[in-house]
Design a protein around this motif. Structure first.
Motif, short mmCIF file in Angstrom:
data_model
loop_
_atom_site.label_atom_id
_atom_site.label_comp_id
_atom_site.label_asym_id
_atom_site.label_seq_id
_atom_site.Cartn_x
_atom_site.Cartn_y
_atom_site.Cartn_z
N ASP A 34 0.83 -1.21 0.00
CA ASP A 34 0.00 0.00 0.00
C ASP A 34 0.86 1.26 0.00
O ASP A 34 0.58 2.21 -0.73
CB ASP A 34 -0.94 0.02 1.21
CG ASP A 34 -2.05 -1.01 1.13
OD1 ASP A 34 -2.26 -1.61 0.05
OD2 ASP A 34 -2.71 -1.23 2.17
N TYR A 35 1.90 1.27 0.83
CA TYR A 35 2.79 2.43 0.89
C TYR A 35 3.50 2.65 -0.44
O TYR A 35 3.61 3.77 -0.93
CB TYR A 35 3.82 2.28 2.01
CG TYR A 35 3.26 2.30 3.40
CD1 TYR A 35 2.10 3.00 3.72
CD2 TYR A 35 3.90 1.63 4.44
CE1 TYR A 35 1.60 3.02 5.01
CE2 TYR A 35 3.41 1.65 5.73
CZ TYR A 35 2.26 2.35 6.02
OH TYR A 35 1.77 2.37 7.30
N LEU A 36 3.99 1.57 -1.05
CA LEU A 36 4.69 1.69 -2.31
C LEU A 36 3.75 2.14 -3.44
O LEU A 36 4.13 2.94 -4.30
CB LEU A 36 5.39 0.38 -2.68
CG LEU A 36 6.58 0.01 -1.78
CD1 LEU A 36 7.08 -1.39 -2.12
CD2 LEU A 36 7.68 1.04 -1.87
N LYS A 37 2.54 1.63 -3.41
CA LYS A 37 1.55 2.03 -4.41
C LYS A 37 1.23 3.52 -4.26
O LYS A 37 1.18 4.26 -5.25
CB LYS A 37 0.29 1.20 -4.28
CG LYS A 37 -0.76 1.50 -5.30
CD LYS A 37 -1.98 0.61 -5.14
CE LYS A 37 -3.05 0.96 -6.15
NZ LYS A 37 -4.25 0.11 -5.98
N ALA A 38 1.03 3.95 -3.02
CA ALA A 38 0.74 5.37 -2.76
C ALA A 38 1.93 6.23 -3.16
O ALA A 38 1.77 7.31 -3.75
CB ALA A 38 0.39 5.58 -1.29
N TRP A 39 3.14 5.76 -2.88
CA TRP A 39 4.35 6.49 -3.24
C TRP A 39 4.44 6.62 -4.76
O TRP A 39 4.75 7.68 -5.29
CB TRP A 39 5.58 5.77 -2.69
CG TRP A 39 6.87 6.41 -3.07
CD1 TRP A 39 7.45 7.50 -2.50
CD2 TRP A 39 7.75 6.00 -4.12
NE1 TRP A 39 8.65 7.79 -3.12
CE2 TRP A 39 8.84 6.88 -4.13
CE3 TRP A 39 7.72 4.97 -5.05
CZ2 TRP A 39 9.89 6.76 -5.03
CZ3 TRP A 39 8.76 4.86 -5.95
CH2 TRP A 39 9.83 5.75 -5.93
N GLY A 40 4.16 5.54 -5.45
CA GLY A 40 4.20 5.55 -6.91
C GLY A 40 3.16 6.46 -7.53
O GLY A 40 3.33 6.93 -8.66
N ALA A 41 2.09 6.73 -6.81
CA ALA A 41 1.02 7.59 -7.33
C ALA A 41 1.28 9.07 -7.07
O ALA A 41 0.53 9.91 -7.55
CB ALA A 41 -0.32 7.18 -6.71
N THR A 42 2.32 9.38 -6.31
CA THR A 42 2.61 10.79 -6.04
C THR A 42 3.33 11.41 -7.24
O THR A 42 3.92 10.71 -8.05
CB THR A 42 3.50 10.96 -4.79
OG1 THR A 42 4.74 10.28 -4.99
CG2 THR A 42 2.82 10.44 -3.54
N THR A 43 3.25 12.72 -7.28
CA THR A 43 3.97 13.45 -8.32
C THR A 43 5.32 13.88 -7.76
O THR A 43 5.53 13.86 -6.54
CB THR A 43 3.18 14.68 -8.78
OG1 THR A 43 3.08 15.60 -7.68
CG2 THR A 43 1.79 14.31 -9.25
#
Length: 69
Positions: A34-43
């Motif tokens: 979840d953290y990595l997915k959220a990180w990947g979705a940041t600009t």
């Protein structure tokens, strides 16, 4: 056996139980994903959010390492 040694033995047994716990291991994996997915979705402009998520992943690893030691 002295109290400190017995306490250390008890802590080791508890840590081993936690490390073998499928629910806890799944929680670690899910949180990391979840953290990595959220990180990947940041600009690239969301520096603070990216750093917070990166640190969250690092903390998960720190907790796992602590249980192993």
């Amino acid at each position: 056996m002295n109290d400190k040694l017995q306490a250390a033995i008890n802590r080791r047994a508890q840590a081993e139980t936690l490390l073998r716990n499928d629910l806890l291991q799944m929680a670690f994996k899910n949180l990391e994903a979840d953290y990595l997915k959220a990180w990947g979705a940041t600009t690239t402009t969301e520096t603070e959010a990216r750093e917070v998520l990166w640190r969250a992943v690092q903390i998960l690893g720190d907790v796992q390492k602590q249980l192993h030691t």
